[in-house]
Design a protein around this motif. Structure first.
Motif, mmCIF file in Angstrom:
data_model
loop_
_atom_site.group_PDB
_atom_site.id
_atom_site.type_symbol
_atom_site.label_atom_id
_atom_site.label_comp_id
_atom_site.label_asym_id
_atom_site.label_seq_id
_atom_site.Cartn_x
_atom_site.Cartn_y
_atom_site.Cartn_z
ATOM 1 N N GLY A 49 0.872 -1.295 0.128
ATOM 2 C CA GLY A 49 0.034 -0.111 -0.055
ATOM 3 C C GLY A 49 0.800 1.239 -0.008
ATOM 4 N N ALA A 50 0.189 2.555 0.349
ATOM 5 C CA ALA A 50 0.851 3.726 0.230
ATOM 6 C C ALA A 50 0.504 4.178 1.508
ATOM 7 C CB ALA A 50 0.470 4.376 -0.892
ATOM 8 N N ALA A 51 1.429 5.288 2.201
ATOM 9 C CA ALA A 51 1.117 6.089 3.209
ATOM 10 C C ALA A 51 1.858 7.518 3.088
ATOM 11 C CB ALA A 51 1.847 5.247 4.492
ATOM 12 N N GLU A 52 1.178 8.296 3.926
ATOM 13 C CA GLU A 52 1.706 9.830 3.726
ATOM 14 C C GLU A 52 2.307 10.189 5.130
ATOM 15 O OE1 GLU A 52 1.924 12.411 1.334
ATOM 16 O OE2 GLU A 52 1.605 10.932 -0.046
ATOM 17 N N ALA A 53 3.448 10.705 5.146
ATOM 18 C CA ALA A 53 4.189 11.183 6.457
ATOM 19 C C ALA A 53 3.556 12.533 6.509
ATOM 20 C CB ALA A 53 5.618 10.830 6.653
ATOM 21 N N SER A 54 3.444 13.103 7.541
ATOM 22 C CA SER A 54 3.290 14.625 7.866
ATOM 23 C C SER A 54 3.541 14.782 9.601
ATOM 24 C CB SER A 54 1.618 14.863 7.763
ATOM 25 O OG SER A 54 1.425 16.171 7.851
ATOM 26 N N GLY A 55 4.289 15.908 9.526
ATOM 27 C CA GLY A 55 4.672 16.440 10.641
ATOM 28 C C GLY A 55 5.722 15.467 11.462
ATOM 29 N N GLY A 56 6.573 14.717 10.473
ATOM 30 C CA GLY A 56 7.229 13.718 11.200
ATOM 31 C C GLY A 56 6.878 12.394 11.372
ATOM 32 N N SER A 57 5.430 12.267 11.379
ATOM 33 C CA SER A 57 5.013 10.736 11.706
ATOM 34 C C SER A 57 4.332 10.278 10.683
ATOM 35 C CB SER A 57 3.990 11.254 12.689
ATOM 36 O OG SER A 57 4.399 11.460 13.970
ATOM 37 N N LEU A 58 4.661 8.773 10.522
ATOM 38 C CA LEU A 58 3.898 7.984 9.340
ATOM 39 C C LEU A 58 3.116 6.917 10.143
ATOM 40 C CD1 LEU A 58 3.842 7.363 6.571
ATOM 41 C CD2 LEU A 58 5.877 5.971 7.105
ATOM 42 N N VAL A 59 1.916 6.776 9.680
ATOM 43 C CA VAL A 59 1.083 5.726 10.392
ATOM 44 C C VAL A 59 0.807 4.756 9.406
ATOM 45 C CG1 VAL A 59 -1.092 5.129 11.458
ATOM 46 C CG2 VAL A 59 0.121 7.236 12.085
ATOM 47 N N VAL A 60 0.997 3.414 9.690
ATOM 48 C CA VAL A 60 0.802 2.333 8.441
ATOM 49 C C VAL A 60 0.038 1.287 9.335
ATOM 50 C CG1 VAL A 60 2.967 2.890 7.190
ATOM 51 C CG2 VAL A 60 2.872 1.053 8.919
ATOM 52 N N GLU A 61 -0.810 0.690 8.411
ATOM 53 C CA GLU A 61 -1.793 -0.309 8.921
ATOM 54 C C GLU A 61 -1.710 -1.686 8.424
ATOM 55 O OE1 GLU A 61 -6.549 -1.327 9.108
ATOM 56 O OE2 GLU A 61 -5.925 0.678 9.515
ATOM 57 N N ALA A 62 -1.386 -2.836 9.234
ATOM 58 C CA ALA A 62 -1.023 -4.069 8.481
ATOM 59 C C ALA A 62 -2.284 -4.612 7.949
ATOM 60 C CB ALA A 62 -0.747 -4.899 9.646
ATOM 61 N N PRO A 63 -2.183 -5.176 6.747
ATOM 62 C CA PRO A 63 -3.336 -5.769 6.211
ATOM 63 C C PRO A 63 -3.772 -7.148 7.172
ATOM 64 C CG PRO A 63 -1.239 -6.837 5.360
ATOM 65 C CD PRO A 63 -0.738 -5.544 6.297
ATOM 66 N N ALA A 64 -4.986 -7.650 6.586
ATOM 67 C CA ALA A 64 -5.647 -8.559 7.550
ATOM 68 C C ALA A 64 -4.575 -10.016 7.424
ATOM 69 C CB ALA A 64 -6.810 -9.132 6.944
ATOM 70 N N SER A 65 -4.484 -10.430 8.774
ATOM 71 C CA SER A 65 -3.703 -11.564 8.929
ATOM 72 C C SER A 65 -3.987 -12.051 10.347
ATOM 73 C CB SER A 65 -2.421 -11.313 8.780
ATOM 74 O OG SER A 65 -1.544 -12.289 9.042
ATOM 75 N N LYS A 66 -3.748 -13.510 10.503
ATOM 76 C CA LYS A 66 -4.094 -13.908 11.845
ATOM 77 C C LYS A 66 -2.525 -14.346 12.403
ATOM 78 C CE LYS A 66 -8.555 -15.753 11.063
ATOM 79 N NZ LYS A 66 -9.444 -16.829 11.147
ATOM 80 N N GLN A 67 -1.454 -14.098 11.691
ATOM 81 C CA GLN A 67 -0.243 -14.337 12.249
ATOM 82 C C GLN A 67 -0.096 -13.435 13.388
ATOM 83 O OE1 GLN A 67 0.970 -17.027 10.378
ATOM 84 N NE2 GLN A 67 2.813 -16.165 10.295
ATOM 85 N N PRO A 68 0.890 -13.898 14.317
ATOM 86 C CA PRO A 68 1.006 -13.101 15.581
ATOM 87 C C PRO A 68 2.109 -11.917 15.466
ATOM 88 C CG PRO A 68 2.127 -15.332 15.657
ATOM 89 C CD PRO A 68 1.160 -15.289 14.571
ATOM 90 N N ASP A 69 2.866 -12.225 14.105
ATOM 91 C CA ASP A 69 3.844 -11.166 13.881
ATOM 92 C C ASP A 69 4.017 -10.950 12.169
ATOM 93 O OD1 ASP A 69 5.092 -13.559 13.488
ATOM 94 O OD2 ASP A 69 7.042 -13.161 14.041
#
Length: 77
Positions: A49-69
């Motif tokens: 996917g894609a993400a935008e950083a602003s103010g020095g912070s970047l938030v990303v969200e993991a895709p659906a998965s049942k894996q613990p890591d």
């Protein structure tokens, strides 16, 4: 591990799966990033996917998965 252009990370959920969880990264240059998610046990790409950083912070969200890591790479565009 944070680099100038590419960074690597690992998300571990102590309870439940890591899928759908958010990660907030700091000290990121503002701008656009490409994000790739992997199953660390098989090396298989499980999402991108894609993400935008602003103010020095970047938030990303993991895709659906049942894996613990999950592992991920983030590359500045």
């Amino acid at each position: 591990m944070q680099g100038e252009r590419t960074s690597f990370g690992w998300l571990l959920a102590e309870k439940g799966g890591a899928g759908g969880r958010s990660v907030k990264l700091t000290n990121c240059a503002d701008g656009s990033y490409a994000v790739f998610w992997y199953d660390p046990w098989t090396g298989t790409t499980i999402g991108e996917g894609a993400a935008e950083a602003s103010g020095g912070s970047l938030v990303v969200e993991a895709p659906a998965s049942k894996q613990p890591d999950l592992s991920f790479t983030i590359t500045r565009k």
